[in-house]
Design an enzyme around this catalytic site. Structure first.
Site, PDB file in Angstrom:
ATOM      1  N   GLY A   1       0.831  -1.197   0.000  1.00 19.23           N
ATOM      2  CA  GLY A   1       0.000   0.000   0.000  1.00 19.23           C
ATOM      3  C   GLY A   1       0.864   1.244   0.000  1.00 19.23           C
TER       4      GLY A   1
ATOM      5  N   CYS B   1       6.342  -0.124   7.311  1.00 21.31           N
ATOM      6  CA  CYS B   1       5.949   1.020   6.484  1.00 21.31           C
ATOM      7  C   CYS B   1       7.105   1.400   5.572  1.00 21.31           C
ATOM      8  CB  CYS B   1       5.590   2.192   7.401  1.00 21.31           C
ATOM      9  SG  CYS B   1       5.133   3.683   6.526  1.00 21.31           S
ATOM     10  N   LEU B   2       6.799   1.706   4.315  1.00 20.80           N
ATOM     11  CA  LEU B   2       7.851   2.107   3.371  1.00 20.80           C
ATOM     12  C   LEU B   2       8.527   3.407   3.821  1.00 20.80           C
ATOM     13  CD1 LEU B   2       6.055   1.320  -0.025  1.00 20.80           C
ATOM     14  CD2 LEU B   2       7.888  -0.001   1.056  1.00 20.80           C
TER      15      LEU B   2
ATOM     16  N   HIS C   1      -2.122   7.488   7.201  1.00 22.81           N
ATOM     17  CA  HIS C   1      -1.159   8.353   6.500  1.00 22.81           C
ATOM     18  C   HIS C   1      -1.850   9.621   5.987  1.00 22.81           C
ATOM     19  CE1 HIS C   1       2.663   6.308   6.433  1.00 22.81           C
ATOM     20  NE2 HIS C   1       2.201   5.225   5.861  1.00 22.81           N
TER      21      HIS C   1
ATOM     22  N   HIS D   1      -3.957   1.573   7.855  1.00 25.74           N
ATOM     23  CA  HIS D   1      -2.596   2.126   7.852  1.00 25.74           C
ATOM     24  C   HIS D   1      -2.485   3.271   6.838  1.00 25.74           C
ATOM     25  CE1 HIS D   1       1.944   1.403   8.027  1.00 25.74           C
ATOM     26  NE2 HIS D   1       1.813   2.181   6.966  1.00 25.74           N
ATOM     27  N   GLU D   2      -3.017   3.055   5.631  1.00 23.65           N
ATOM     28  CA  GLU D   2      -2.905   4.081   4.581  1.00 23.65           C
ATOM     29  C   GLU D   2      -3.809   5.283   4.884  1.00 23.65           C
ATOM     30  OE1 GLU D   2      -0.428   3.649   2.812  1.00 23.65           O
ATOM     31  OE2 GLU D   2      -0.193   1.497   3.094  1.00 23.65           O
TER      32      GLU D   2
ATOM     33  N   GLN E   1       3.061   9.868   1.226  1.00 21.17           N
ATOM     34  CA  GLN E   1       4.349   9.192   1.244  1.00 21.17           C
ATOM     35  C   GLN E   1       5.206   9.530   0.028  1.00 21.17           C
ATOM     36  OE1 GLN E   1       2.508   5.155   2.147  1.00 21.17           O
ATOM     37  NE2 GLN E   1       4.466   4.992   3.162  1.00 21.17           N
TER      38      GLN E   1
HETATM   39 ZN    ZN Z   1       3.047   3.364   5.781  1.00 19.18          ZN
END
Ligand code: ZN
Length: 180
Positions: free
Chosen positions: A43, A91-92, A137, A133-134, A48
């Site tokens: 995701g 998380c990226l 963000h 999670h997204e 991000q």
């Molecule tokens: Zn993340």
């Protein structure tokens, strides 16, 4: 398209609703999807990659040899949730760190697809977790912000070390680069 690293300001800022779906948004969505797969993520939220737009892409069903089926959600809102589950998250934007987070186990999310059609998604398991999670963000929240005080203190310590190591690596890579 670079993925921002925690605690970049844009990651801590609430994204603005998307008002128009046009060609440039479509290009941006395609770039986000490509970036997500390249990073081997499931995701990615627009924050991000540096854009404060309520937009996320995800694909929790990636399988080797099968055509990808990315989900695109514009202006997503969690409209209902149920249950509770503790699972490991990464998380990226927080590379090399994972921690367990407690979240509702099932969610209903309302939003729009990339063609502006209204969608209602019911999800459980990893999909429910990824959606939450997204959407976090998009509200300026990273999963590490959801850790309790003890885990958060551990994160801060570890994160300072990880960032210092990453900076050293980048520096020596730059030196190598100059030599060649
Ligand atoms: Zn993340």
């Amino acid at each position: 398209m670079d993925i921002l690293i925690y605690p970049h300001d844009i990651l801590l800022t609430r994204a603005e609703p998307v008002k128009t779906i046009d060609g440039s948004l479509q290009e941006f969505i395609d770039a986000m999807i490509a970036r997500m797969y390249r990073a081997r993520g499931i995701g990615l939220a627009a924050n991000q990659v540096g854009s404060l737009r309520q937009l996320l892409v995800m694909d929790c069903r990636q399988e080797e040899g099968k055509p990808p089926s990315p989900v695109v959600l514009i202006n997503p809102v969690i409209s209902a949730c149920e249950g509770s589950e503790v699972q490991e998250e990464g998380c990226l934007s927080v590379p090399d760190f994972t921690a367990t987070v407690k979240r509702p186990s099932e969610v209903e999310v309302k939003g729009f697809d990339r063609h502006g059609r209204e969608v209602v998604m019911q999800a459980g398991g990893i999909e429910a977790r990824c959606l939450q999670h997204e959407i976090d963000h998009l509200n300026g929240i990273c999963f590490v912000d959801r850790l309790g005080p003890v885990k958060k203190a551990l994160f801060r310590k570890k994160w300072a070390k990880l960032r210092a190591a990453a900076a050293r690596k980048a520096q020596s890579a730059a030196r190598e680069g100059r030599r060649q």
